[in-house]
Structure formats: structure tokens, C-alpha cells
Write a protein that holds these residues in place. Structure first.
Motif, PDB file in Angstrom:
ATOM      1  N   ILE A 140     -64.200 -80.499 -85.282  1.00 18.83           N
ATOM      2  CA  ILE A 140     -64.162 -79.042 -85.164  1.00 18.83           C
ATOM      3  C   ILE A 140     -63.251 -78.435 -86.235  1.00 18.83           C
ATOM      4  N   LEU A 141     -62.088 -79.066 -86.471  1.00 19.76           N
ATOM      5  CA  LEU A 141     -61.158 -78.540 -87.470  1.00 19.76           C
ATOM      6  C   LEU A 141     -61.730 -78.643 -88.880  1.00 19.76           C
ATOM      7  N   VAL A 142     -62.376 -79.786 -89.183  1.00 21.48           N
ATOM      8  CA  VAL A 142     -62.988 -79.952 -90.505  1.00 21.48           C
ATOM      9  C   VAL A 142     -64.105 -78.942 -90.707  1.00 21.48           C
ATOM     10  N   ALA A 143     -64.933 -78.770 -89.674  1.00 25.88           N
ATOM     11  CA  ALA A 143     -66.031 -77.802 -89.774  1.00 25.88           C
ATOM     12  C   ALA A 143     -65.489 -76.388 -89.965  1.00 25.88           C
ATOM     13  N   ALA A 144     -64.412 -76.058 -89.252  1.00 28.36           N
ATOM     14  CA  ALA A 144     -63.813 -74.740 -89.393  1.00 28.36           C
ATOM     15  C   ALA A 144     -63.278 -74.526 -90.808  1.00 28.36           C
ATOM     16  N   GLY A 145     -62.642 -75.566 -91.372  1.00 27.78           N
ATOM     17  CA  GLY A 145     -62.113 -75.455 -92.730  1.00 27.78           C
ATOM     18  C   GLY A 145     -63.215 -75.308 -93.767  1.00 27.78           C
ATOM     19  N   VAL A 146     -64.268 -76.126 -93.611  1.00 28.37           N
ATOM     20  CA  VAL A 146     -65.392 -76.035 -94.554  1.00 28.37           C
ATOM     21  C   VAL A 146     -66.074 -74.671 -94.445  1.00 28.37           C
ATOM     22  N   ALA A 147     -66.283 -74.204 -93.216  1.00 30.71           N
ATOM     23  CA  ALA A 147     -66.929 -72.898 -93.024  1.00 30.71           C
ATOM     24  C   ALA A 147     -66.094 -71.777 -93.626  1.00 30.71           C
ATOM     25  N   PHE A 148     -64.756 -71.856 -93.413  1.00 29.51           N
ATOM     26  CA  PHE A 148     -63.885 -70.803 -93.943  1.00 29.51           C
ATOM     27  C   PHE A 148     -63.903 -70.790 -95.469  1.00 29.51           C
ATOM     28  N   SER A 149     -63.693 -71.971 -96.094  1.00 28.87           N
ATOM     29  CA  SER A 149     -63.613 -72.025 -97.558  1.00 28.87           C
ATOM     30  C   SER A 149     -64.940 -71.648 -98.207  1.00 28.87           C
ATOM     31  N   THR A 150     -66.047 -72.161 -97.647  1.00 28.64           N
ATOM     32  CA  THR A 150     -67.359 -71.844 -98.216  1.00 28.64           C
ATOM     33  C   THR A 150     -67.688 -70.365 -98.064  1.00 28.64           C
ATOM     34  N   SER A 151     -67.436 -69.860 -96.869  1.00 27.80           N
ATOM     35  CA  SER A 151     -67.716 -68.440 -96.624  1.00 27.80           C
ATOM     36  C   SER A 151     -66.844 -67.555 -97.503  1.00 27.80           C
ATOM     37  N   TYR A 152     -65.592 -67.919 -97.643  1.00 22.42           N
ATOM     38  CA  TYR A 152     -64.672 -67.115 -98.456  1.00 22.42           C
ATOM     39  C   TYR A 152     -65.142 -67.047 -99.907  1.00 22.42           C
ATOM     40  N   LEU A 153     -65.505 -68.209-100.475  1.00 24.91           N
ATOM     41  CA  LEU A 153     -65.943 -68.235-101.874  1.00 24.91           C
ATOM     42  C   LEU A 153     -67.211 -67.426-102.075  1.00 24.91           C
ATOM     43  N   LEU A 154     -68.183 -67.640-101.216  1.00 20.63           N
ATOM     44  CA  LEU A 154     -69.463 -66.941-101.386  1.00 20.63           C
ATOM     45  C   LEU A 154     -69.305 -65.434-101.207  1.00 20.63           C
ATOM     46  N   ILE A 155     -68.584 -65.041-100.147  1.00 13.69           N
ATOM     47  CA  ILE A 155     -68.425 -63.608 -99.889  1.00 13.69           C
ATOM     48  C   ILE A 155     -67.574 -62.954-100.971  1.00 13.69           C
ATOM     49  N   SER A 156     -66.508 -63.641-101.415  1.00 13.04           N
ATOM     50  CA  SER A 156     -65.630 -63.078-102.438  1.00 13.04           C
ATOM     51  C   SER A 156     -66.373 -62.865-103.758  1.00 13.04           C
ATOM     52  N   ILE A 157     -67.138 -63.887-104.173  1.00  7.94           N
ATOM     53  CA  ILE A 157     -67.891 -63.770-105.427  1.00  7.94           C
ATOM     54  C   ILE A 157     -68.952 -62.683-105.323  1.00  7.94           C
ATOM     55  N   THR A 158     -69.643 -62.650-104.182  1.00  6.68           N
ATOM     56  CA  THR A 158     -70.697 -61.651-103.997  1.00  6.68           C
ATOM     57  C   THR A 158     -70.129 -60.231-104.033  1.00  6.68           C
ATOM     58  N   LEU A 159     -69.047 -60.011-103.309  1.00  9.24           N
ATOM     59  CA  LEU A 159     -68.449 -58.686-103.283  1.00  9.24           C
ATOM     60  C   LEU A 159     -67.873 -58.286-104.632  1.00  9.24           C
ATOM     61  N   GLU A 160     -67.249 -59.256-105.315  1.00  9.22           N
ATOM     62  CA  GLU A 160     -66.594 -58.944-106.585  1.00  9.22           C
ATOM     63  C   GLU A 160     -67.597 -58.542-107.650  1.00  9.22           C
ATOM     64  N   PHE A 161     -68.675 -59.341-107.787  1.00 14.29           N
ATOM     65  CA  PHE A 161     -69.607 -59.131-108.898  1.00 14.29           C
ATOM     66  C   PHE A 161     -70.732 -58.165-108.563  1.00 14.29           C
ATOM     67  N   LEU A 162     -71.094 -58.055-107.296  1.00 11.36           N
ATOM     68  CA  LEU A 162     -72.227 -57.198-106.953  1.00 11.36           C
ATOM     69  C   LEU A 162     -71.814 -55.846-106.395  1.00 11.36           C
ATOM     70  N   VAL A 163     -70.576 -55.731-105.962  1.00 14.64           N
ATOM     71  CA  VAL A 163     -70.162 -54.486-105.332  1.00 14.64           C
ATOM     72  C   VAL A 163     -68.969 -53.853-106.041  1.00 14.64           C
ATOM     73  N   PHE A 164     -67.807 -54.510-105.955  1.00 21.16           N
ATOM     74  CA  PHE A 164     -66.578 -53.868-106.409  1.00 21.16           C
ATOM     75  C   PHE A 164     -66.557 -53.641-107.912  1.00 21.16           C
ATOM     76  N   ARG A 165     -67.034 -54.619-108.683  1.00 25.01           N
ATOM     77  CA  ARG A 165     -67.042 -54.424-110.132  1.00 25.01           C
ATOM     78  C   ARG A 165     -67.954 -53.271-110.524  1.00 25.01           C
ATOM     79  N   GLU A 166     -69.132 -53.202-109.905  1.00 22.59           N
ATOM     80  CA  GLU A 166     -70.060 -52.115-110.224  1.00 22.59           C
ATOM     81  C   GLU A 166     -69.514 -50.766-109.759  1.00 22.59           C
ATOM     82  N   ILE A 167     -68.836 -50.765-108.589  1.00 28.05           N
ATOM     83  CA  ILE A 167     -68.224 -49.522-108.123  1.00 28.05           C
ATOM     84  C   ILE A 167     -67.139 -49.076-109.090  1.00 28.05           C
ATOM     85  N   GLY A 168     -66.364 -50.040-109.612  1.00 30.51           N
ATOM     86  CA  GLY A 168     -65.339 -49.711-110.600  1.00 30.51           C
ATOM     87  C   GLY A 168     -65.939 -49.108-111.864  1.00 30.51           C
TER      88      GLY A 168
END
Length: 361
Positions: free
Chosen positions: A35-63
Motif C-alpha cells: 500500500i505504501l509503495v503504491a501510494a508513493g508511485v501514485a503520488f510521484s507519477t500523478s505529480y509529474l504528469l499533472i505538473s507538466i500538463t499544467l505548466e506547459f498547457l495552462v500556466f505558460r500559455e496564460i502567462g
């Protein structure tokens, strides 16, 4: 924290990892380590994907959109460059491209307005100067006569002739301005007929021979006597084009110079070249000689006379014939003005009584 892509990514990644932990806790076979390993993998993977998506597709264009809007608000559009529109999954990028296109259109509109404003200022200054000269001259002669010189017959006739000459110059200026304005507004109609361009040039040469002889300028007209030079155009206006160009070639030539007029056929066109041996036109002035009232210093000055509108009228007449006036010049050697008109083939059916009308747009 929630105003940055990383902050939003952390919150969403935590939410996803909590959901993963909650789901795995319902499974009996899942150990705490899994459960702990799955939680860590889910957090890190989700963080990277969401961060990259928001940065390049949303916030940069809004800027980028905010930067464009700030430049538009401050009217600082000089650094905005045209961007090629590419297909993108981000709707914000498409919005950015639309705003960028709008900003470029505003920039071009502002530049056009600035050029028009500068042109109006120059035009008002030029026409004021052109009108002032004959008006002041006429006023001077008339007031001199009213102050008592009218009693002297010799002085009276001399001053009246000079006043009449100044008024004639003023009338020519007004007539040229009206003609140019009517051409630009499309009021003047073009009546197209078939006529011999060679005969028109010969008529102009005959008219200007006296002026040329005064300056000892020789006019040399070259053409092939075995060919015909029938064109389809407005004869009266083409006569004025030839008259203006040949007159300028004589007027701005040096004493005992030569004006060469070459008439030749090229497939479906007749080309006219008018060359003089004058002082030539500097390269920086070549692009402006067809503007209203523009005069080249020294070689084409006010002392030579004229309204300063002749070449502008020539340009508009030829544009009405879907043709252009071109010029090449070498300082100290002279200039060549050229234009072309359609050639009517000898074997083509002709109807000398048939005419067509067109207007300059």
C-alpha cells in the motif's frame, strides 16, 4: 500555493494517492508495504504528469496571454512578432494565437494611421507652400500697382503680365489637384480605344520641340517603321503621360543635351523608354518621386517650375491601365522612365468605333 502549477499538482497527487490507498486497503491480500509503495508511485507519477500538463498547457500559455494583454493595454506593440499557427491540444495556445493576431493587426493599423498622419502633415505643408508662392507674387504686383505704379503704362503692363502668369500657375496647380483627387476617388472614367501610340508620341514631340530648342536639347525618337504600335488605352490620358515624361526629360536635361525615346514591342506589350542626360536622381529619392509635391534637390528644384504633381498623375493614369511606371537613374548620367501598354495584334479584329469604359479604383 494553489496559484502555481506545482501547488495544484501536489494537492491533486495527494488526492490520487489517498484514493489509491483507500482502494488497496479494501483488498485483503494487500500488505502495508504494498500500500505504501503504491501510494508513493501514485503520488510521484500523478505529480509529474499533472505538473507538466499544467505548466506547459495552462500556466505558460496564460502567462503569454497576460504579457500580450499588458502590451496591448500599454500600446507597446513594437516587439510583437507574427507566430505561425500550429495545431495544439491546448485551447489556451489557440487563444494566445488569436490575441497575437489581433495585436499584430492593431500594430499595422497604428502604423498605417501614423503614416497617414505624417502624410497629411507633409501634404498640408507642401500645398501651403505651393499656394503661397503664386498668391504672394500676385498680391505684390497688384498692391504695387494700387500704390501708384498703375500710372506708369510700362510698369503697369509688366506687372499685370507677371500677375497673370502667377495666377495661371495657381490655376494649373488647382487643376492638377482636382485631377489627382478625381483619379484617386474613381470619378474620372477611362475611355479605351485602339490608337497608334507612335502617332501620340510624335504629336507630343511636335508640341515640345519649341521648348527643347530653347535649351538646345535634341529629341531622338527611335522605332521600327515596319512595325505597328496599336494599343488599347485611353488616348487622351496616355497623351498626358507621354507629354509629362518627355517634358520632364527636356526640362531636367542639361543644355545641349539629348532626350532618347525608344518604342519597341514585346510579345503582347508595347514598351516606351524615355531617357535624358540630366543630373540623375539619387537612390534615396527614387522611391518618393511619384509622391505629391516631392522634388529632388538641385536637379529638380522649384526654379524649374511645374506643380510637382505631374509624376503622381502619371502613376495614377498608368495604374488605371493596369500598368506601372518604372525609373532607373544614375547620378551625373541621367534617368530612364519606362512604361508599357497592351499591343493590339495586326491580325486581330478591330473596330475603330468600339470603345470601352473603365474607372480607376
Amino acid at each position: 500555493m494553489l496559484t502555481t502549477s506545482r501547488g495544484i499538482a501536489v494537492v491533486l497527487a495527494l488526492a490520487i494517492s489517498v484514493l489509491v490507498v483507500a482502494f488497496l486497503s479494501l483488498v485483503d491480500e494487500a500488505s502495508t508495504l504494498v500500500i505504501l509503495v503504491a501510494a508513493g508511485v501514485a503520488f510521484s507519477t500523478s505529480y509529474l504528469l499533472i505538473s507538466i500538463t499544467l505548466e506547459f498547457l495552462v500556466f505558460r500559455e496564460i502567462g503569454n496571454i497576460y504579457q500580450l494583454l499588458e502590451k496591448i493595454q500599454k500600446k507597446d506593440l513594437s516587439e510583437i512578432q507574427e507566430k505561425k499557427t500550429k495545431s495544439s491540444i491546448s485551447p489556451l495556445r489557440r487563444i494566445n494565437a488569436v490575441i497575437n493576431s489581433y495585436a499584430l493587426a492593431r500594430q499595422k493599423e497604428i502604423e498605417a494611421l501614423q503614416k497617414n498622419a505624417e502624410f497629411r502633415r507633409e501634404f498640408i505643408a507642401d500645398i501651403s507652400h505651393e499656394l503661397k508662392t503664386p498668391i504672394f507674387a500676385t498680391q505684390g504686383y497688384i498692391h504695387t500697382l494700387l500704390d501708384g505704379a498703375i500710372d506708369d503704362k510700362h510698369v503697369r503692363m509688366k506687372f499685370l503680365k507677371r500677375a497673370a502668369k502667377s495666377l495661371d500657375s495657381l490655376d494649373n496647380l488647382v487643376q492638377d489637384l482636382l485631377t489627382l483627387n478625381q483619379m484617386e476617388s474613381g470619378v474620372i472614367k477611362f475611355v479605351f480605344t485602339d490608337f497608334d501610340l507612335k502617332e501620340v508620341i510624335e504629336e507630343v514631340i511636335e508640341e515640345l520641340e519649341h521648348k527643347a530648342s530653347k535649351r538646345n536639347v535634341k529629341i531622338n525618337f527611335k522605332f521600327d517603321p515596319e512595325k505597328t504600335y496599336i494599343t488599347h488605352a485611353d488616348r487622351q490620358k496616355i497623351y498626358r503621360v507621354c507629354q509629362n515624361l518627355i517634358f520632364n526629360a527636356v526640362k531636367y536635361n542639361h543644355e545641349a543635351g539629348e532626350v532618347k525615346i525608344l518604342l519597341k514591342t514585346q510579345k503582347n506589350h508595347i514598351q516606351v523608354d524615355i531617357k535624358d542626360d540630366g543630373q540623375g536622381i539619387p537612390p534615396e529619392d527614387l522611391k518618393r518621386i511619384f509622391e505629391r509635391f516631392y522634388r529632388v534637390e538641385k536637379s529638380r528644384n522649384k526654379k524649374e517650375g511645374g506643380t510637382g504633381l505631374g509624376l503622381a498623375i502619371v502613376k495614377h493614369i498608368l495604374e488605371g491601365h493596369k500598368s506601372k511606371i518604372s525609373v532607373s537613374s544614375t547620378v551625373g548620367k541621367g534617368s530612364i522612365f519606362s512604361f508599357s501598354l497592351p499591343l493590339v495584334k495586326a491580325n486581330a479584329p478591330e473596330d475603330t468605333h468600339k470603345t470601352s469604359e473603365g474607372s480607376l479604383k
